[in-house]
Write an enzyme that holds these catalytic residues in place. Structure first.
Site, PDB file in Angstrom:
ATOM      1  N   ASP A  48      35.857  24.579  15.042  1.00 18.36           N
ATOM      2  CA  ASP A  48      34.783  25.350  15.668  1.00 18.36           C
ATOM      3  C   ASP A  48      35.127  25.644  17.123  1.00 18.36           C
ATOM      4  O   ASP A  48      34.901  26.760  17.620  1.00 18.36           O
ATOM      5  CB  ASP A  48      33.481  24.554  15.565  1.00 18.36           C
ATOM      6  N   GLU A 119      36.436  26.867   9.331  1.00 22.33           N
ATOM      7  CA  GLU A 119      36.679  26.248  10.630  1.00 22.33           C
ATOM      8  C   GLU A 119      37.570  25.018  10.497  1.00 22.33           C
ATOM      9  O   GLU A 119      38.409  24.752  11.368  1.00 22.33           O
ATOM     10  CB  GLU A 119      35.349  25.885  11.291  1.00 22.33           C
TER      11      GLU A 119
END
Length: 223
Positions: A48, A119
């Site tokens: 992320d 992610e």
């Protein structure tokens, strides 16, 4: 040692990922429902941040827009919905390791799960190959979103807030009216109301997306 299926390793290579520590990539593709010692959660946390910095760097270099506009585009491009869209575009769903029950509950096509795994793969790429390689991969995979102008239009909730203020109305009120499905494939329905005007509802895989959808529906009805 955890081994990737040959077709999964080939798929990763075709999409620009470079596998070194195979166990790490195995974990990146593993959902918690499998009950294994390692799943994608820690790698998703890292990926992320890799995604956010890579996109922020690209936006800063490509535009002289003010901070507010940059933040608006960044939020749209790194959103869970966008990550899931990228994941589907490169054919990720069949390669997610998820329990039969979670899959039958819709987990393999959940925006939340696909976004998280996407992610996690970026986190694995960063650990195996460094930030420069990860940034290049993000620019490659997210290029359609970057070049499409995603995030340039105003966020639906912001648009509704401004509309209410401009029409001398009280701020919009959001209410969660229903939550259904298991945790990994939950569906949320949110109602938004502007006093003395009306209300609208939106349903999505997260409360935030349901609020956006409700605001969008409201503006289409009353804006």
């Amino acid at each position: 040692m955890s081994a990737l299926a040959p077709e999964t390793r080939e798929w990763l290579a075709e999409n620009g990922f470079t596998v070194r520590d195979e166990a790490r990539w195995f974990a990146a593709l593993t959902h918690g429902s499998m009950g294994e010692r390692q799943d994608y959660e820690r790698l998703e946390f890292l990926g992320d941040r890799v995604l956010g910095l890579s996109i922020a760097d690209w936006l800063y270099a490509q535009s002289d827009a003010p901070e507010g506009k940059l933040a608006q585009r960044l939020n749209a491009i790194v959103s869970r919905q966008m990550c899931a869209q990228i994941a589907r575009g490169i054919g990720l769903p069949p390669h997610v390791r998820i329990s039969r029950q979670a899959s039958s509950d819709g987990g393999r096509d959940s925006d939340n799960i696909l976004g998280d795994v996407m992610e996690a793969l970026l986190g694995a790429e960063f650990l195996d190959n460094g930030f420069d390689a990860s940034r290049k991969l993000v620019h490659l995979l997210w290029r359609p979103a970057l070049e499409s102008g995603a995030g340039k239009s105003k966020h639906p909730k912001s648009a509704l807030q401004e509309w209410a203020a401009g029409n001398q109305r009280k701020p919009p009120e959001y209410e969660l009216v229903e939550r259904s499905g298991p945790d990994h494939a939950a569906r949320f329905t949110v109602r938004v109301k502007v006093q003395k005007v009306g209300e609208a509802e939106g349903t999505a895989n997260s409360k935030q997306e349901a609020e956006k959808q409700a605001a969008r529906e409201f503006m289409e009805k009353f804006g």
